[in-house]
Enzyme design. Structure first.
Site, PDB file in Angstrom:
ATOM      1  N   TYR A 173     -12.580  -1.638  -2.890  1.00  0.00           N
ATOM      2  CA  TYR A 173     -13.001  -1.702  -1.481  1.00  0.00           C
ATOM      3  C   TYR A 173     -14.513  -1.528  -1.313  1.00  0.00           C
ATOM      4  CZ  TYR A 173      -8.200  -1.854   0.223  1.00  0.00           C
ATOM      5  OH  TYR A 173      -6.920  -2.254   0.518  1.00  0.00           O
ATOM      6  N   HIS A 205      -1.871  -5.416   1.672  1.00  0.00           N
ATOM      7  CA  HIS A 205      -3.176  -6.068   1.551  1.00  0.00           C
ATOM      8  C   HIS A 205      -2.949  -7.549   1.277  1.00  0.00           C
ATOM      9  CE1 HIS A 205      -7.230  -7.002   0.103  1.00  0.00           C
ATOM     10  NE2 HIS A 205      -6.632  -7.649  -0.886  1.00  0.00           N
ATOM     11  N   ASN A 248      -1.608   0.252   6.829  1.00  0.00           N
ATOM     12  CA  ASN A 248      -1.036  -1.000   7.337  1.00  0.00           C
ATOM     13  C   ASN A 248      -0.172  -1.754   6.316  1.00  0.00           C
ATOM     14  OD1 ASN A 248      -3.161  -1.822   5.817  1.00  0.00           O
ATOM     15  ND2 ASN A 248      -4.217  -2.946   7.435  1.00  0.00           N
ATOM     16  N   LYS A 279       0.835  -1.201   0.000  1.00  0.00           N
ATOM     17  CA  LYS A 279       0.000   0.000   0.000  1.00  0.00           C
ATOM     18  C   LYS A 279       0.876   1.259   0.000  1.00  0.00           C
ATOM     19  CE  LYS A 279      -3.776  -2.321   2.470  1.00  0.00           C
ATOM     20  NZ  LYS A 279      -4.714  -2.188   3.632  1.00  0.00           N
ATOM     21  N   GLU A 316      -9.694 -10.270  -7.216  1.00  0.00           N
ATOM     22  CA  GLU A 316      -8.753  -9.159  -7.044  1.00  0.00           C
ATOM     23  C   GLU A 316      -7.591  -9.263  -8.039  1.00  0.00           C
ATOM     24  OE1 GLU A 316      -7.823  -9.378  -2.861  1.00  0.00           O
ATOM     25  OE2 GLU A 316      -9.791  -8.617  -2.294  1.00  0.00           O
TER      26      GLU A 316
HETATM   27  P1  GDP Z   1      -7.626  -6.585   6.292  1.00  0.00           P
HETATM   28  O1  GDP Z   1      -8.352  -7.721   5.633  1.00  0.00           O
HETATM   29  O2  GDP Z   1      -6.682  -7.038   7.387  1.00  0.00           O
HETATM   30  O3  GDP Z   1      -6.927  -5.690   5.292  1.00  0.00           O
HETATM   31  O4  GDP Z   1      -8.706  -5.689   7.048  1.00  0.00           O
HETATM   32  P2  GDP Z   1     -10.216  -5.236   6.684  1.00  0.00           P
HETATM   33  O5  GDP Z   1     -10.758  -6.008   5.516  1.00  0.00           O
HETATM   34  O6  GDP Z   1     -10.982  -5.246   7.953  1.00  0.00           O
HETATM   35  O7  GDP Z   1     -10.041  -3.696   6.257  1.00  0.00           O
HETATM   36  C1  GDP Z   1      -9.573  -3.344   4.983  1.00  0.00           C
HETATM   37  C2  GDP Z   1      -8.635  -2.177   5.125  1.00  0.00           C
HETATM   38  O8  GDP Z   1      -9.337  -1.032   5.556  1.00  0.00           O
HETATM   39  C3  GDP Z   1      -7.513  -2.356   6.173  1.00  0.00           C
HETATM   40  O9  GDP Z   1      -6.446  -3.115   5.706  1.00  0.00           O
HETATM   41  C4  GDP Z   1      -7.141  -0.918   6.473  1.00  0.00           C
HETATM   42  O10 GDP Z   1      -6.272  -0.357   5.473  1.00  0.00           O
HETATM   43  C5  GDP Z   1      -8.485  -0.211   6.366  1.00  0.00           C
HETATM   44  N1  GDP Z   1      -9.103  -0.053   7.686  1.00  0.00           N
HETATM   45  C6  GDP Z   1      -9.556  -1.021   8.532  1.00  0.00           C
HETATM   46  N2  GDP Z   1     -10.047  -0.489   9.659  1.00  0.00           N
HETATM   47  C7  GDP Z   1      -9.903   0.866   9.539  1.00  0.00           C
HETATM   48  C8  GDP Z   1     -10.237   1.987  10.369  1.00  0.00           C
HETATM   49  O11 GDP Z   1     -10.770   1.843  11.475  1.00  0.00           O
HETATM   50  N3  GDP Z   1      -9.946   3.230   9.867  1.00  0.00           N
HETATM   51  C9  GDP Z   1      -9.374   3.415   8.646  1.00  0.00           C
HETATM   52  N4  GDP Z   1      -9.108   4.669   8.227  1.00  0.00           N
HETATM   53  N5  GDP Z   1      -9.032   2.382   7.846  1.00  0.00           N
HETATM   54  C10 GDP Z   1      -9.304   1.129   8.276  1.00  0.00           C
END
Ligand code: GDP
Length: 139
Positions: A51, A117, A114, A11, A128
């Site tokens: 997303y 992905h 983070n 990312k 994807e």
């Molecule tokens: P992943 O599967 O570990 O990537 O996590 P998720 O599918 O829950 O979330 C997708 C992405 O959204 C994450 O990797 C983060 O970049 C972002 N994200 C998740 N939670 C938050 C949050 O509380 N705030 C913000 N700004 N971004 C978030």
């Protein structure tokens, strides 16, 4: 049976912090073979589509803004049990909760930014991968 491919992105924060090389090294050291690789930048339209499962979440706008803020690396990776093994390699969504030695623990700055992905299912890995690569770009 578990599939053998997953999709990843380094990312914008992972690129910006100068960790493309370190992250790709961790990935190949863990036994993943790179089947496709691209240095690119997502348009707003692409990030929204990628997303869209999070469209109702309060952070959706922030997520789209972040993912379009700079270049990314997109890649298709191959290994037995690819999706689960790659999720283990990257660690929990929030680097503060990620296990020692995981990519997010080492290189991510926050739950939002983070670093990487990783697809969450075999089905999404295919969707994807096809979102980012055409058949002649996958080796
Ligand atoms: P992943 O599967 O570990 O990537 O996590 P998720 O599918 O829950 O979330 C997708 C992405 O959204 C994450 O990797 C983060 O970049 C972002 N994200 C998740 N939670 C938050 C949050 O509380 N705030 C913000 N700004 N971004 C978030």
């Amino acid at each position: 049976m578990a599939g053998n491919r997953t999709f990843t992105m380094i990312k914008p924060d992972g690129v910006e912090s100068g960790n493309i090389g370190n992250i790709l090294q961790k990935i190949t050291d863990a036994g993943f073979v790179i089947k496709a690789l691209k240095y690119t930048r997502l348009s707003e339209e692409q990030a929204k589509k990628f997303y869209e499962v999070h469209a109702e979440r309060p952070f959706y706008g922030e997520l789209v803004e972040y993912m379009t803020s700079g270049p990314i690396i997109a890649a298709i990776l191959e290994k037995d049990n690819a999706v689960a093994d790659f999720r283990a390699l990257i660690g929990a969504t929030d680097p503060a909760e990620a296990a020692e030695g995981t990519i997010r623990k080492l290189y991510a700055e926050s739950k939002a930014k983070n670093a990487v992905h990783g697809s969450d299912s075999d089905e999404n890995a295919v969707i994807e991968g096809e979102f980012h690569f055409s058949a002649n770009e996958i080796f």
